[in-house]
Design a protein around this motif. Structure first.
Motif, PDB file in Angstrom:
ATOM      1  N   PRO A 222     -23.258  51.419   7.263  1.00 58.17           N
ATOM      2  CA  PRO A 222     -21.901  51.077   7.723  1.00 58.17           C
ATOM      3  C   PRO A 222     -21.933  49.955   8.751  1.00 58.17           C
ATOM      4  CG  PRO A 222     -22.648  53.123   8.738  1.00 58.17           C
ATOM      5  CD  PRO A 222     -23.694  52.744   7.740  1.00 58.17           C
ATOM      6  N   ALA A 223     -20.916  49.118   8.707  1.00 58.43           N
ATOM      7  CA  ALA A 223     -20.818  47.992   9.643  1.00 58.43           C
ATOM      8  C   ALA A 223     -19.352  47.651   9.839  1.00 58.43           C
ATOM      9  CB  ALA A 223     -21.594  46.781   9.126  1.00 58.43           C
ATOM     10  N   GLU A 224     -19.104  46.764  10.784  1.00 61.53           N
ATOM     11  CA  GLU A 224     -17.734  46.323  11.071  1.00 61.53           C
ATOM     12  C   GLU A 224     -17.728  44.815  11.260  1.00 61.53           C
ATOM     13  OE1 GLU A 224     -14.832  46.772  14.844  1.00 61.53           O
ATOM     14  OE2 GLU A 224     -15.252  48.670  13.829  1.00 61.53           O
TER      15      GLU A 224
ATOM     16  N   TRP B 156     -20.169  37.484  10.589  1.00 62.83           N
ATOM     17  CA  TRP B 156     -21.052  38.390  11.310  1.00 62.83           C
ATOM     18  C   TRP B 156     -20.457  39.792  11.225  1.00 62.83           C
ATOM     19  CZ3 TRP B 156     -21.874  35.541  16.656  1.00 62.83           C
ATOM     20  CH2 TRP B 156     -22.490  34.316  16.420  1.00 62.83           C
ATOM     21  N   ALA B 157     -21.344  40.776  11.105  1.00 64.75           N
ATOM     22  CA  ALA B 157     -20.896  42.166  11.098  1.00 64.75           C
ATOM     23  C   ALA B 157     -21.883  43.007  11.892  1.00 64.75           C
ATOM     24  CB  ALA B 157     -20.784  42.703   9.667  1.00 64.75           C
ATOM     25  N   ALA B 158     -21.371  43.842  12.799  1.00 68.17           N
ATOM     26  CA  ALA B 158     -22.208  44.726  13.611  1.00 68.17           C
ATOM     27  C   ALA B 158     -22.608  45.929  12.772  1.00 68.17           C
ATOM     28  CB  ALA B 158     -21.453  45.171  14.860  1.00 68.17           C
ATOM     29  N   ALA B 159     -23.914  46.161  12.618  1.00 68.66           N
ATOM     30  CA  ALA B 159     -24.421  47.238  11.768  1.00 68.66           C
ATOM     31  C   ALA B 159     -24.759  48.465  12.596  1.00 68.66           C
ATOM     32  CB  ALA B 159     -25.648  46.770  11.001  1.00 68.66           C
TER      33      ALA B 159
ATOM     34  N   ASP C 159     -30.745  46.833  17.825  1.00 65.17           N
ATOM     35  CA  ASP C 159     -29.408  46.236  17.763  1.00 65.17           C
ATOM     36  C   ASP C 159     -29.446  45.097  16.749  1.00 65.17           C
ATOM     37  OD1 ASP C 159     -26.842  45.426  18.157  1.00 65.17           O
ATOM     38  OD2 ASP C 159     -27.149  44.613  20.176  1.00 65.17           O
ATOM     39  N   VAL C 160     -29.129  45.419  15.483  1.00 71.89           N
ATOM     40  CA  VAL C 160     -29.192  44.423  14.420  1.00 71.89           C
ATOM     41  C   VAL C 160     -27.790  44.129  13.901  1.00 71.89           C
ATOM     42  CG1 VAL C 160     -31.515  45.057  13.717  1.00 71.89           C
ATOM     43  CG2 VAL C 160     -29.557  46.181  12.651  1.00 71.89           C
ATOM     44  N   MET C 161     -27.660  43.002  13.225  1.00 67.03           N
ATOM     45  CA  MET C 161     -26.366  42.588  12.711  1.00 67.03           C
ATOM     46  C   MET C 161     -26.552  41.852  11.391  1.00 67.03           C
ATOM     47  SD  MET C 161     -25.630  39.406  15.323  1.00 67.03           S
ATOM     48  CE  MET C 161     -24.059  39.027  14.576  1.00 67.03           C
TER      49      MET C 161
ATOM     50  N   ARG D 120     -29.779  41.015  16.994  1.00 66.00           N
ATOM     51  CA  ARG D 120     -28.797  40.303  17.810  1.00 66.00           C
ATOM     52  C   ARG D 120     -29.495  39.549  18.954  1.00 66.00           C
ATOM     53  NH1 ARG D 120     -23.381  41.079  18.013  1.00 66.00           N
ATOM     54  NH2 ARG D 120     -23.609  43.001  16.809  1.00 66.00           N
ATOM     55  N   ARG D 121     -30.550  40.144  19.512  1.00 72.57           N
ATOM     56  CA  ARG D 121     -31.311  39.500  20.591  1.00 72.57           C
ATOM     57  C   ARG D 121     -32.710  39.202  20.074  1.00 72.57           C
ATOM     58  NH1 ARG D 121     -32.259  42.942  24.992  1.00 72.57           N
ATOM     59  NH2 ARG D 121     -32.760  41.096  26.219  1.00 72.57           N
TER      60      ARG D 121
END
Length: 366
Positions: free
Chosen positions: A251-253, A273-276, A217-219, A58-59
């Motif tokens: 899992p992700a959202e 995009w999905a937060a993993a 913090d990956v996505m 993410r960053r």
């Protein structure tokens, strides 16, 4: 004796002819169609859609120099963890001749202007001491002198920046030392010691010395076809399957769906995009290819059958139900039964009406 031998020979010929006709008749008979037997069972059915993309931090920051020069030392390598402010590389200045000439000219001009204004201020001071001029005139001459001194100091500082990369006025700031702007992992170092690098400006993006990212913090970033995007909503649960680790489900959202599609190879795609949430003990790398399975609908404990056993005819569906003895596989008999189906996951499909548990249905042919 000859009659007996002759009779035996004719009997053998007759047997051979009869067997030949029987064999040919047997070969011409169609083989019985035998099908696998399946029974409806209670299962959890999930209807999913798949988006393709990759795993990305993410960053992520591309570190670029503030000056043009040559790299004399690289202090990190890909895969290393660095902290904010840690030194990454050292650069030796190669002054730009245009900037150098401009800086030198500015210094000389400021010095000449200062000498002239200093003479004027000295005269004004002597006249003021003799009360030949007013206080306002004296203060104005003094102000012009101080401004000239400041211009000279600024021009000299600019000359130092061009030639050395820093100046006394800047204090501890040193543009010849490249530092990390964040804490994270070094993903790549595309340059080598001795390479020329250029600074970032309005005319150039500058040379990337290395890329630093926060791998904690990956996505998922990917795209999906326009035929599927209407069924998606932000917040839907998502399962990420990595191309490098097929047996690992992350899992992700779903957190973002692009409001505007983009045409790719004649097909409209929408960005997702999905937060993993990376499980403990799983090491991931930036750029992994990912298939994101988004659960669009889920039914628990429903009666279902294999989707391959359902025959679709126009707007209706039906199955073949066994009416003969299940043990007699040579003479299987079937009846056509209309069914009403619900959601499917590509392997199993929910059955709402038409069949019940314990019945035998026709599967694939053996």
């Amino acid at each position: 004796m000859k009659k007996i031998v002759k009779a035996v020979v004719w009997c053998l010929v007759a047997v051979f002819v009869v067997y030949t006709f029987y064999f040919l008749w047997k070969q011409s008979q169609p083989e019985p169609e035998v099908y696998e037997l399946i029974t409806p069972q209670t299962r959890d059915i999930q209807k999913t859609t798949v988006a393709t993309g990759k795993l990305t931090p993410r960053r992520q920051v591309s570190v670029k120099p503030q000056i043009t020069g040559i790299i004399t030392q690289i202090l990190v390598k890909p895969g290393e963890m660095v902290k904010a402010g840690q030194e990454l590389a050292h650069i030796r200045i190669i002054p730009d001749m245009g900037l150098l000439n401009t800086a030198q000219t500015s210094v000389e001009s400021a010095r000449i202007e200062l000498e002239e204004l200093q003479r004027q201020w000295n005269r004004a001071r002597k006249l003021y001491e003799k009360e030949a001029i007013s206080t306002e005139e004296y203060e104005l001459a003094e102000t012009h002198y101080r401004i000239a001194k400041e211009k000279l100091a600024a021009a000299e500082a600019q000359y130092e920046v061009v030639t050395k990369g820093s100046s006394k006025r800047s204090g501890s700031i040193n543009t010849t030392i490249v530092t990390s702007p964040m804490t994270g992992m070094v993903l790549n170092v595309p340059v080598k010691e001795g390479s020329s690098v250029s600074a970032t400006s309005m005319f150039s993006d500058g040379t990337t010395i290395c890329t630093v990212a926060d791998m904690n913090d990956v996505m998922f970033k990917g795209s999906i076809d326009e035929t599927e995007v209407a069924r998606l909503r932000v917040g839907m649960p998502t399962v990420l399957v990595l191309g490098a680790m097929q047996d690992v489900a992350i899992p992700a959202e779903l957190e973002y769906i692009s409001p505007e599609g983009e045409e790719k190879n004649g097909v409209i795609k929408f960005e997702l995009w999905a937060a993993a949430t990376i499980p403990d003990g799983i090491d991931v790398r930036s750029g992994y290819s990912v298939n994101a399975r988004v659960v669009t609908e889920e039914h628990d404990d429903v009666l279902s059958i294999e989707e391959s056993s359902v025959v679709f005819d126009g707007g209706s569906a039906y199955v073949w139900r066994l009416t003969s003895d299940p043990e007699d596989i040579e003479t299987q008999k079937w009846e056509r039964v209309p069914v009403k189906v619900g959601i499917g996951d590509g392997i199993y499909v929910e059955v709402l009406e038409g069949v019940s548990e314990g019945e035998f249905l026709r599967g694939v042919r053996r």
